[in-house]
Scaffold this active site. Sequence first.
Site, mmCIF file in Angstrom:
data_model
loop_
_atom_site.group_PDB
_atom_site.id
_atom_site.type_symbol
_atom_site.label_atom_id
_atom_site.label_comp_id
_atom_site.label_asym_id
_atom_site.label_seq_id
_atom_site.Cartn_x
_atom_site.Cartn_y
_atom_site.Cartn_z
ATOM 1 C CE1 TYR A 246 -3.538 -2.616 0.778
ATOM 2 C CE2 TYR A 246 -4.622 -0.517 1.148
ATOM 3 C CZ TYR A 246 -4.691 -1.870 0.906
ATOM 4 O OH TYR A 246 -5.911 -2.475 0.803
ATOM 5 C CE LYS B 224 1.190 -17.592 -2.594
ATOM 6 N NZ LYS B 224 0.351 -18.794 -2.711
ATOM 7 C CG ASP C 232 -2.717 -20.095 -1.308
ATOM 8 O OD1 ASP C 232 -2.235 -20.092 -0.156
ATOM 9 O OD2 ASP C 232 -2.167 -20.664 -2.272
ATOM 10 C CG ASP D 24 -8.552 -4.403 1.425
ATOM 11 O OD1 ASP D 24 -9.531 -3.929 2.019
ATOM 12 O OD2 ASP D 24 -8.411 -4.355 0.187
ATOM 13 C CG ASP E 209 -14.316 -6.575 1.520
ATOM 14 O OD1 ASP E 209 -14.074 -5.864 2.518
ATOM 15 O OD2 ASP E 209 -14.730 -6.107 0.437
HETATM 16 C C1 IPM Z 1 -10.717 -0.658 3.421
HETATM 17 C C2 IPM Z 1 -10.654 -0.093 2.018
HETATM 18 C C3 IPM Z 1 -9.379 0.722 1.826
HETATM 19 C C4 IPM Z 1 -8.200 -0.234 1.956
HETATM 20 C C5 IPM Z 1 -9.285 1.501 0.512
HETATM 21 C C6 IPM Z 1 -10.461 2.391 0.278
HETATM 22 C C7 IPM Z 1 -8.024 2.334 0.452
HETATM 23 O O1 IPM Z 1 -10.795 -1.102 1.065
HETATM 24 O O2 IPM Z 1 -10.640 0.121 4.381
HETATM 25 O O3 IPM Z 1 -10.885 -1.878 3.563
HETATM 26 O O4 IPM Z 1 -7.835 -0.903 0.973
HETATM 27 O O5 IPM Z 1 -7.645 -0.306 3.059
HETATM 28 MN MN MN Z 2 -11.350 -3.031 1.906
#
Ligand code: IPM
Ligand code: MN
Length: 354
Positions: A136, A188, A220, A244, A248
Site C-alpha cells: 500500500y 505468502k 490462499d 483487506d 471482506d
Molecule cells: C478498506 C478499504 C481501503 C483499503 C481503501 C479504500 C483504500 O478497502 O478500508 O478496507 O484498501 O484499506
Molecule cells: Mn477493503
Amino acid sequence: MKVAVLPGDGIGPEVTREAVKVLEALGLPGLTLFDGDVGGVAYERHGHPLPEETLTIAKACDAVLFGAVGDPDCDKLERSLRPEQAILGLRKELELFANLRPAKVFPGLEHLSPLKPDIARQIDIMIVRELTGDVYFGDKGERVASDGSREGWDMMSYSETEVRRIALVAFRTSRARGDKLRVTSVDKANVLETSQVWRDAVNEAAGPHPDIALSHMYVDNAAMQIITNPGAFGVILTGNLFGDILSDLASAAVGSIGLLPSASMGDRATEFGRFGLYEPIHGSAPDIAGQGKANPMATILSVAMMLRHSFGREDEALRIEAAVEKALADGIRGGDLDGTHGCEEIGAAVRERL
Ligand code: IPM
Ligand code: MN
Ligand code: NAD
C-alpha cells in the site's frame, strides 16, 4: 470526549448520520463532535481529499468516526488526489498501524450467513491487519516494459520492526479475548521475501509468549479455511493487503459487509483510553448511494468499538452491540441482507433497543 466526524462520500454520510444519532442517544456527558470533509466531497470543496483543516481537527480529537470515501467520477484523477487517499493519509499521518476487524456470527443469527448453520455458528474471528505498511505504501509507478507496453509496479516490503509491533497487538488482542490464545499468522512465505521476513519476525515476537498457540498459514489456504473451517480461527494476524481481502471475505461469511465494524489504533494515549479511527469495513457503495438503502449497523458497531477503545466505556459499547444484535434477532434487515428496512429505520430500531 472529542470526536471528529468525517462522513465522506456515497453512503458514508447516510450511515454516519445514524451512528452519530446512536452515540448521542447514550447522553454521555462531555461529548463534543467536530465535522470535517474527506474524500471526493473534500476534493470538490477544497481541492484535496484530505484537507489540512480536516487533519488538524482529527489530530485535536480523541477519536475519529469515519464513514467511507470513493467516487467513480474521481477515478480519472491522478492518484494523489483520489478520494481513497483521505483514508490512507489519515492512517499514515495518525500512525494507526493496527486495524482490528471483528467478524462474528451472533448466536441465533446463523441463517444470515450463506454457509451451513453448523459452520456459520463457529465464526468468531478477530482480524488484526497491519495498516501503515506493505505494498500500500511502497514506491509505485508506471514504466515502459521491455516490449514497449505499459507496466505498472508497486513495491511490497515489511521491516521486522513493523511486523513485531503488529504481532504484539495480535498477542495482546488474543489475551483480551480470553479464548484459546489461538493466533494464526497469514502470509505468502512460499513465494514472497516480504512474507519470509514477516514469518520470522512473528516467530521471534512470539518468543516471550509461549502460552500463545501461534500457527502460520498461507493466504490462499486461509481464504479457503475461513469458509470451510472458520472455527479453527481466533485471531488472524496479517499484512495490509491480505487483511483487506480477508476481511471482506469474512464479512461475506458472516452474512453481509454492512455488519462489520473496525478500529484503527496506534500508540497514542488519550485521557480516557487510546486514540483511534473507527469505520465500517465497507466502502462508499456508489451503486446504492442516496437511496436510503445502506445498512448503518457496521458504522453503529464501530461507535461501540470507539467507546471501548478510546473512551473506556465498555458498558455503553456492550449496550450498542446488544441493541444491534436484538434488532437483527427481531428481523430488522438492511438491503444488504435482502431486507426491506431503510437506513434511517434501522438506526431508529437500534436506538429503540439501547
Ligand atoms: C478498506 C478499504 C481501503 C483499503 C481503501 C479504500 C483504500 O478497502 O478500508 O478496507 O484498501 O484499506
Ligand atoms: Mn477493503
Ligand atoms: P463497497 O464496500 O463500497 O461495496 C461493495 C458492495 O457491497 C456493493 O454492492 C454495495 O452496495 C454493498 N454494500 C457496501 N456497504 C453496504 C452497506 N452498508 N449496506 C448495504 N450494502 C452495502 O466496495 P466497492 O464497490 O468495491 O467500492 C466502492 C468505493 O468505495 C470505491 O471507490 C472504493 O475505493 C471505496 N472504498 C472505500 C473504503 C473506505 O472508505 N474505507 C472501503 C472500501 C472501498
